[in-house]
Design a protein around this motif. Structure first.
Motif, PDB file in Angstrom:
ATOM      1  N   LYS A  70      57.997  76.271  37.979  1.00 24.06           N
ATOM      2  CA  LYS A  70      56.548  75.551  38.596  1.00 24.06           C
ATOM      3  C   LYS A  70      55.957  76.742  39.564  1.00 24.06           C
ATOM      4  O   LYS A  70      54.743  76.974  39.575  1.00 24.06           O
ATOM      5  CB  LYS A  70      56.808  74.182  39.094  1.00 24.06           C
ATOM      6  CG  LYS A  70      57.113  73.147  38.198  1.00 24.06           C
ATOM      7  CD  LYS A  70      57.103  71.871  38.775  1.00 24.06           C
ATOM      8  CE  LYS A  70      57.372  70.671  37.667  1.00 24.06           C
ATOM      9  NZ  LYS A  70      57.170  69.258  38.350  1.00 24.06           N
ATOM     10  N   SER A  71      56.596  77.150  40.353  1.00 23.59           N
ATOM     11  CA  SER A  71      56.070  78.034  41.413  1.00 23.59           C
ATOM     12  C   SER A  71      55.576  79.212  40.860  1.00 23.59           C
ATOM     13  O   SER A  71      54.452  79.767  41.170  1.00 23.59           O
ATOM     14  CB  SER A  71      57.175  78.552  42.613  1.00 23.59           C
ATOM     15  OG  SER A  71      56.682  79.383  43.328  1.00 23.59           O
ATOM     16  N   ASP A  72      56.101  79.931  39.759  1.00 23.85           N
ATOM     17  CA  ASP A  72      55.778  80.937  38.985  1.00 23.85           C
ATOM     18  C   ASP A  72      54.454  80.890  38.418  1.00 23.85           C
ATOM     19  O   ASP A  72      53.678  81.689  38.188  1.00 23.85           O
ATOM     20  CB  ASP A  72      57.008  81.503  38.267  1.00 23.85           C
ATOM     21  CG  ASP A  72      57.887  82.708  39.120  1.00 23.85           C
ATOM     22  OD1 ASP A  72      57.880  82.688  40.122  1.00 23.85           O
ATOM     23  OD2 ASP A  72      58.773  83.364  38.347  1.00 23.85           O
ATOM     24  N   LYS A  73      54.285  79.678  37.623  1.00 23.28           N
ATOM     25  CA  LYS A  73      53.107  79.088  36.970  1.00 23.28           C
ATOM     26  C   LYS A  73      51.978  79.107  37.961  1.00 23.28           C
ATOM     27  O   LYS A  73      50.912  79.662  37.467  1.00 23.28           O
ATOM     28  CB  LYS A  73      53.409  77.924  36.175  1.00 23.28           C
ATOM     29  CG  LYS A  73      54.464  77.885  35.109  1.00 23.28           C
ATOM     30  CD  LYS A  73      54.072  76.823  34.097  1.00 23.28           C
ATOM     31  CE  LYS A  73      53.038  76.821  33.175  1.00 23.28           C
ATOM     32  NZ  LYS A  73      52.911  75.722  32.234  1.00 23.28           N
ATOM     33  N   ARG A  74      52.183  78.798  39.002  1.00 25.08           N
ATOM     34  CA  ARG A  74      51.077  78.729  39.972  1.00 25.08           C
ATOM     35  C   ARG A  74      50.811  79.939  40.493  1.00 25.08           C
ATOM     36  O   ARG A  74      49.528  80.252  40.659  1.00 25.08           O
ATOM     37  CB  ARG A  74      51.573  77.719  41.292  1.00 25.08           C
ATOM     38  CG  ARG A  74      51.507  76.380  41.073  1.00 25.08           C
ATOM     39  CD  ARG A  74      51.594  75.540  42.292  1.00 25.08           C
ATOM     40  NE  ARG A  74      53.061  75.732  43.066  1.00 25.08           N
ATOM     41  CZ  ARG A  74      54.142  75.194  42.858  1.00 25.08           C
ATOM     42  NH1 ARG A  74      54.089  74.068  42.077  1.00 25.08           N
ATOM     43  NH2 ARG A  74      55.128  75.392  43.508  1.00 25.08           N
ATOM     44  N   ASP A  75      52.033  81.047  40.561  1.00 23.60           N
ATOM     45  CA  ASP A  75      51.354  82.369  41.013  1.00 23.60           C
ATOM     46  C   ASP A  75      50.903  83.028  39.925  1.00 23.60           C
ATOM     47  O   ASP A  75      50.027  83.853  40.164  1.00 23.60           O
ATOM     48  CB  ASP A  75      52.949  83.050  41.246  1.00 23.60           C
ATOM     49  CG  ASP A  75      53.488  82.574  42.685  1.00 23.60           C
ATOM     50  OD1 ASP A  75      52.773  82.072  43.458  1.00 23.60           O
ATOM     51  OD2 ASP A  75      54.564  83.012  42.906  1.00 23.60           O
ATOM     52  N   ALA A  76      51.166  82.618  38.596  1.00 22.51           N
ATOM     53  CA  ALA A  76      50.379  83.364  37.596  1.00 22.51           C
ATOM     54  C   ALA A  76      49.105  83.008  37.339  1.00 22.51           C
ATOM     55  O   ALA A  76      48.161  83.883  37.193  1.00 22.51           O
ATOM     56  CB  ALA A  76      51.110  82.988  36.173  1.00 22.51           C
ATOM     57  N   ARG A  77      48.805  81.662  37.779  1.00 15.47           N
ATOM     58  CA  ARG A  77      47.276  81.260  37.885  1.00 15.47           C
ATOM     59  C   ARG A  77      46.467  81.995  39.094  1.00 15.47           C
ATOM     60  O   ARG A  77      45.260  82.695  38.823  1.00 15.47           O
ATOM     61  CB  ARG A  77      47.077  79.872  37.805  1.00 15.47           C
ATOM     62  CG  ARG A  77      47.791  79.094  36.714  1.00 15.47           C
ATOM     63  CD  ARG A  77      46.538  79.352  35.531  1.00 15.47           C
ATOM     64  NE  ARG A  77      45.465  78.857  35.860  1.00 15.47           N
ATOM     65  CZ  ARG A  77      44.689  77.616  35.669  1.00 15.47           C
ATOM     66  NH1 ARG A  77      45.574  76.666  34.871  1.00 15.47           N
ATOM     67  NH2 ARG A  77      43.649  77.159  35.787  1.00 15.47           N
ATOM     68  N   ALA A  78      47.371  82.151  40.239  1.00 15.12           N
ATOM     69  CA  ALA A  78      46.641  82.954  41.377  1.00 15.12           C
ATOM     70  C   ALA A  78      46.308  84.324  41.042  1.00 15.12           C
ATOM     71  O   ALA A  78      45.661  84.927  41.838  1.00 15.12           O
ATOM     72  CB  ALA A  78      47.394  82.485  42.423  1.00 15.12           C
ATOM     73  N   SER A  79      47.090  84.969  40.133  1.00 17.47           N
ATOM     74  CA  SER A  79      47.165  86.197  40.024  1.00 17.47           C
ATOM     75  C   SER A  79      45.922  86.501  38.656  1.00 17.47           C
ATOM     76  O   SER A  79      45.985  87.952  38.481  1.00 17.47           O
ATOM     77  CB  SER A  79      48.461  86.928  39.516  1.00 17.47           C
ATOM     78  OG  SER A  79      49.412  86.504  40.576  1.00 17.47           O
ATOM     79  N   VAL A  80      45.283  85.746  38.120  1.00 16.53           N
ATOM     80  CA  VAL A  80      44.684  85.928  37.035  1.00 16.53           C
ATOM     81  C   VAL A  80      43.645  86.932  37.324  1.00 16.53           C
ATOM     82  O   VAL A  80      43.144  87.831  36.684  1.00 16.53           O
ATOM     83  CB  VAL A  80      44.064  84.460  36.642  1.00 16.53           C
ATOM     84  CG1 VAL A  80      42.940  84.754  35.567  1.00 16.53           C
ATOM     85  CG2 VAL A  80      45.111  83.884  35.618  1.00 16.53           C
ATOM     86  N   GLY A  81      42.836  86.765  38.618  1.00 15.12           N
ATOM     87  CA  GLY A  81      41.791  87.545  39.253  1.00 15.12           C
ATOM     88  C   GLY A  81      42.268  88.844  39.170  1.00 15.12           C
ATOM     89  O   GLY A  81      41.391  90.034  38.827  1.00 15.12           O
ATOM     90  N   ALA A  82      43.639  89.114  39.802  1.00 18.89           N
ATOM     91  CA  ALA A  82      43.999  90.568  40.108  1.00 18.89           C
ATOM     92  C   ALA A  82      44.262  91.115  38.576  1.00 18.89           C
ATOM     93  O   ALA A  82      43.797  92.224  38.570  1.00 18.89           O
ATOM     94  CB  ALA A  82      45.377  90.432  40.619  1.00 18.89           C
TER      95      ALA A  82
END
Length: 359
Positions: A138-150
């Motif tokens: 779940k943490s990695d899915k949140r990190d993935a969403r947060a990294s979309v802009g990057a």
């Protein structure tokens, strides 16, 4: 090799620890570039300055009196010349769930060695926040969403630099061609010759492979109509073991811009994807990379690896046992697609599942 990342940067640390486990302290959209080299079995990392120094400008042929130049231009020029000199193709690689920097670099190195490509990796902080099991996922899915802009910014800058460097290298071609075909009546022959000369000048392809949860990250860059991910950059795009919902996947897969083909690989026995689905319980829908139903994207070429030799329950069947033999069907498929070629001669269509199988 080079790596582009939105991970935190720790210049005072040593080795791969210079790239941390969390997003960049200036925000998850902040990108940094690093050069990595393996020495006696250990990775050495050199974090590149955002603004080029005078020696760096000189190294890539940028005049000292020109406008401010950034690390991305330095890396692009080095990669551009390297793939031309070594006659390689460029592979942009987006990794998946629970990968630290060492794992990303090791895999990138294996891809280079196996398929003869130059790899540029995009690395996001996919480490599960130090947790394990469901919490890590779940943490990695949140990190993935947060990294979309990057990732979106990275794709935009790549498209811009690729265009500029191609135009710079081909700037004299149009003049030569126009001098040969001076009348509008010869426009078709003129365009054909121009394309032929351009392909000889830049005889390489640029391809993308997203693995596992890296596809979740890519999916969300494509869902915005203003995304840079909608710019034409890649020849082939290969979505391997995609850890995304099978449901509604055509909404983003059919938006992928490419010059040649979009491939979606499936392994019904993929152990990692079966576990990923179980981690969230009944709410976790079938994953695109392990589900042989509802394969309805119009431009996708679905390739079923389920019964391919050596694949078994593998989640990363582009390396290891399935591709040990370079004459094997899995190896041939990945060699061709990651080098911008067509793989159709190695595929046969199964109308029952509306997917291709490896011959």
């Amino acid at each position: 090799m080079f790596i582009v990342t939105n991970r935190e940067v720790k210049p005072s640390a040593s080795g791969i620890k210079q790239l941390g486990l969390k997003p960049n302290s200036e925000g998850p959209n902040e990108l940094r570039l690093a050069e990595a080299e393996k020495d006696e079995g250990k990775w050495k990392i050199k974090i590149l300055p955002n603004i080029l120094t005078a020696p760096m400008r000189k190294a890539v042929g940028l005049p000292s009196d020109s406008e401010t130049a950034y690390a991305s231009e330095y890396v692009a020029r080095i990669i551009f010349e390297r793939i031309l000199q070594q006659k390689k193709n460029l592979l942009f690689f987006v990794h998946g769930y629970n990968n630290d920097v060492e794992a990303v670099l090791d895999r990138a190195q294996r891809l280079e060695e196996l398929y003869g490509v130059e790899v540029l990796s995009f690395s996001w902080p996919a480490n599960g926040g130090g947790a394990a099991g469901v919490a890590s996922y779940k943490s990695d899915k949140r990190d993935a969403r947060a990294s979309v802009g990057a990732l979106d910014r990275c794709l935009g800058r790549m498209a811009e630099l690729f265009r500029d460097l191609t135009l710079e290298r081909n700037k004299d071609l149009e003049v030569k061609v126009d001098a040969k075909f001076k009348t509008a009546a010869n426009s078709e022959r003129r365009d054909a010759l121009l394309v032929e000369l351009q392909e000889k000048t830049c005889p390489f392809t640029v391809n993308m492979m997203a693995h596992s949860m890296g596809n979740y990250l890519y999916e969300h860059t494509l869902l915005s109509v203003s995304s840079y991910a909608n710019l034409l950059l890649f020849d082939n795009v290969v979505l391997v073991a995609a850890d995304v919902n099978n449901l509604d996947h055509p909404k983003w897969v059919d938006r992928i811009p490419c010059r040649k083909s979009v491939f979606v690989t499936i392994n019904e026995n993929d152990q990692a994807l079966r576990l990923a689905r179980a981690k969230i319980g009944d709410d976790q829908l079938p994953r695109l990379g392990h589900y042989r139903h509802n394969l309805e994207a119009k431009q996708a070429i679905y390739v079923d690896f389920t019964e391919a030799p050596g694949v078994g329950s593998s989640h990363a069947y582009f390396e290891g046992e399935p591709v040990v033999n370079v004459a094997s069907a899995p190896y041939r498929f990945f060699y061709k697609t990651l080098n911008g070629q067509s793989a159709h001669d190695d595929l046969t269509f199964d109308s029952g599942i509306k997917a291709y199988r490896l011959k």
